[in-house]
Write a protein that holds these residues in place. Structure first.
Motif, PDB file in Angstrom:
ATOM      1  N   ILE A   7       0.875  -1.164   0.000  1.00 57.22           N
ATOM      2  CA  ILE A   7       0.000   0.000   0.000  1.00 57.22           C
ATOM      3  C   ILE A   7       0.915   1.217   0.000  1.00 57.22           C
ATOM      4  N   ASP A   8       0.869   1.952  -1.083  1.00 55.69           N
ATOM      5  CA  ASP A   8       1.735   3.113  -1.260  1.00 55.69           C
ATOM      6  C   ASP A   8       0.867   4.244  -1.794  1.00 55.69           C
ATOM      7  N   LYS A  19       2.451  -6.436  -4.724  1.00 48.90           N
ATOM      8  CA  LYS A  19       3.738  -5.748  -4.609  1.00 48.90           C
ATOM      9  C   LYS A  19       4.498  -5.784  -5.927  1.00 48.90           C
ATOM     10  N   GLY A  20       5.049  -4.628  -6.295  1.00 46.40           N
ATOM     11  CA  GLY A  20       5.834  -4.528  -7.520  1.00 46.40           C
ATOM     12  C   GLY A  20       4.996  -4.338  -8.772  1.00 46.40           C
ATOM     13  N   THR A  21       3.664  -4.194  -8.600  1.00 45.69           N
ATOM     14  CA  THR A  21       2.774  -4.000  -9.744  1.00 45.69           C
ATOM     15  C   THR A  21       1.830  -2.836  -9.447  1.00 45.69           C
ATOM     16  N   ARG A  22       1.029  -2.527 -10.415  1.00 43.66           N
ATOM     17  CA  ARG A  22      -0.071  -1.573 -10.224  1.00 43.66           C
ATOM     18  C   ARG A  22      -1.403  -2.313 -10.338  1.00 43.66           C
ATOM     19  N   ILE A  23      -1.396  -3.569  -9.948  1.00 45.44           N
ATOM     20  CA  ILE A  23      -2.609  -4.389 -10.011  1.00 45.44           C
ATOM     21  C   ILE A  23      -3.260  -4.381  -8.630  1.00 45.44           C
ATOM     22  N   PRO A  24      -4.413  -3.713  -8.498  1.00 43.41           N
ATOM     23  CA  PRO A  24      -5.075  -3.644  -7.197  1.00 43.41           C
ATOM     24  C   PRO A  24      -5.624  -4.996  -6.750  1.00 43.41           C
ATOM     25  N   VAL A  25      -5.544  -5.231  -5.451  1.00 42.28           N
ATOM     26  CA  VAL A  25      -6.079  -6.458  -4.872  1.00 42.28           C
ATOM     27  C   VAL A  25      -7.552  -6.610  -5.238  1.00 42.28           C
ATOM     28  N   HIS A  26      -8.311  -5.511  -5.167  1.00 41.45           N
ATOM     29  CA  HIS A  26      -9.749  -5.606  -5.436  1.00 41.45           C
ATOM     30  C   HIS A  26     -10.020  -6.097  -6.857  1.00 41.45           C
ATOM     31  N   GLN A  27      -9.148  -5.770  -7.795  1.00 41.94           N
ATOM     32  CA  GLN A  27      -9.330  -6.219  -9.178  1.00 41.94           C
ATOM     33  C   GLN A  27      -9.169  -7.737  -9.277  1.00 41.94           C
ATOM     34  N   ILE A  28      -8.181  -8.267  -8.590  1.00 36.99           N
ATOM     35  CA  ILE A  28      -7.964  -9.717  -8.593  1.00 36.99           C
ATOM     36  C   ILE A  28      -9.150 -10.431  -7.950  1.00 36.99           C
ATOM     37  N   ILE A  29      -9.609  -9.926  -6.804  1.00 40.95           N
ATOM     38  CA  ILE A  29     -10.730 -10.547  -6.096  1.00 40.95           C
ATOM     39  C   ILE A  29     -11.992 -10.502  -6.957  1.00 40.95           C
ATOM     40  N   ARG A  30     -12.238  -9.372  -7.593  1.00 41.96           N
ATOM     41  CA  ARG A  30     -13.429  -9.245  -8.435  1.00 41.96           C
ATOM     42  C   ARG A  30     -13.374 -10.207  -9.623  1.00 41.96           C
ATOM     43  N   MET A  31     -12.204 -10.344 -10.232  1.00 44.92           N
ATOM     44  CA  MET A  31     -12.073 -11.257 -11.365  1.00 44.92           C
ATOM     45  C   MET A  31     -12.322 -12.709 -10.931  1.00 44.92           C
ATOM     46  N   LEU A  32     -11.815 -13.077  -9.758  1.00 44.43           N
ATOM     47  CA  LEU A  32     -12.088 -14.418  -9.232  1.00 44.43           C
ATOM     48  C   LEU A  32     -13.586 -14.588  -8.963  1.00 44.43           C
ATOM     49  N   ALA A  33     -14.211 -13.556  -8.395  1.00 42.01           N
ATOM     50  CA  ALA A  33     -15.654 -13.604  -8.103  1.00 42.01           C
ATOM     51  C   ALA A  33     -16.472 -13.731  -9.378  1.00 42.01           C
ATOM     52  N   ASN A  34     -15.949 -13.208 -10.478  1.00 41.93           N
ATOM     53  CA  ASN A  34     -16.657 -13.274 -11.761  1.00 41.93           C
ATOM     54  C   ASN A  34     -16.357 -14.549 -12.543  1.00 41.93           C
ATOM     55  N   GLY A  35     -15.636 -15.486 -11.920  1.00 44.30           N
ATOM     56  CA  GLY A  35     -15.444 -16.780 -12.556  1.00 44.30           C
ATOM     57  C   GLY A  35     -14.074 -17.056 -13.129  1.00 44.30           C
ATOM     58  N   ASP A  40      -6.271 -18.501 -15.202  1.00 44.81           N
ATOM     59  CA  ASP A  40      -6.670 -17.415 -16.104  1.00 44.81           C
ATOM     60  C   ASP A  40      -5.921 -16.130 -15.751  1.00 44.81           C
ATOM     61  N   LEU A  41      -5.883 -15.821 -14.453  1.00 41.93           N
ATOM     62  CA  LEU A  41      -5.238 -14.585 -14.016  1.00 41.93           C
ATOM     63  C   LEU A  41      -3.738 -14.619 -14.276  1.00 41.93           C
ATOM     64  N   CYS A  42      -3.117 -15.750 -14.082  1.00 50.61           N
ATOM     65  CA  CYS A  42      -1.680 -15.863 -14.356  1.00 50.61           C
ATOM     66  C   CYS A  42      -1.380 -15.682 -15.835  1.00 50.61           C
ATOM     67  N   ARG A  43      -2.296 -16.136 -16.701  1.00 52.31           N
ATOM     68  CA  ARG A  43      -2.128 -15.915 -18.143  1.00 52.31           C
ATOM     69  C   ARG A  43      -2.367 -14.445 -18.490  1.00 52.31           C
ATOM     70  N   GLU A  44      -3.383 -13.859 -17.893  1.00 49.39           N
ATOM     71  CA  GLU A  44      -3.739 -12.456 -18.166  1.00 49.39           C
ATOM     72  C   GLU A  44      -2.655 -11.489 -17.671  1.00 49.39           C
ATOM     73  N   TYR A  45      -2.069 -11.818 -16.532  1.00 45.92           N
ATOM     74  CA  TYR A  45      -1.039 -10.978 -15.908  1.00 45.92           C
ATOM     75  C   TYR A  45       0.217 -11.823 -15.697  1.00 45.92           C
ATOM     76  N   PRO A  46       1.087 -11.903 -16.697  1.00 44.99           N
ATOM     77  CA  PRO A  46       2.266 -12.770 -16.612  1.00 44.99           C
ATOM     78  C   PRO A  46       3.182 -12.464 -15.420  1.00 44.99           C
ATOM     79  N   GLY A  47       3.100 -11.259 -14.863  1.00 45.73           N
ATOM     80  CA  GLY A  47       3.931 -10.913 -13.709  1.00 45.73           C
ATOM     81  C   GLY A  47       3.422 -11.492 -12.402  1.00 45.73           C
ATOM     82  N   LEU A  48       2.210 -12.026 -12.417  1.00 43.30           N
ATOM     83  CA  LEU A  48       1.626 -12.609 -11.201  1.00 43.30           C
ATOM     84  C   LEU A  48       1.881 -14.104 -11.156  1.00 43.30           C
ATOM     85  N   ASP A  49       1.967 -14.618  -9.953  1.00 47.90           N
ATOM     86  CA  ASP A  49       1.985 -16.067  -9.804  1.00 47.90           C
ATOM     87  C   ASP A  49       0.915 -16.475  -8.797  1.00 47.90           C
TER      88      ASP A  49
END
Length: 76
Positions: A7-8, A19-35, A40-49
């Motif tokens: 949080i910066d 950390k190290g990205t501009r990807i908000p936690v809420h965006q990840i949670i919402r995408m998971l909630a939407n199925g 999928d998220l790791c493919r969409e955002y290669p910097g995430l694991d």
């Protein structure tokens, strides 16, 4: 507490991000909630694991667990 969440105030208006990205936690949670799946998220955002995404879920769970004390209306 959360080595993968930052949080910066200079990044994404101070929203919790992976950390190290501009990807908000809420965006990840919402995408998971939407199925979307973790894969999928790791493919969409290669910097995430997987651990980043699980950290987002853990962070959201901790926020949901916080005790909120409702204010009583005056006169009640």
């Amino acid at each position: 507490m959360y080595s993968r969440i930052s949080i910066d105030p200079r990044v994404c208006h101070g929203q919790a991000c992976v950390k190290g990205t501009r990807i908000p936690v809420h965006q990840i949670i919402r995408m998971l909630a939407n199925g979307d799946t973790i894969e999928d998220l790791c493919r969409e955002y290669p910097g995430l694991d997987r651990e980043d995404i699980l950290a987002c879920l853990d962070y959201a769970a901790a926020l949901a667990e916080e005790v909120v004390t409702p204010l009583q209306a005056q006169g009640h």
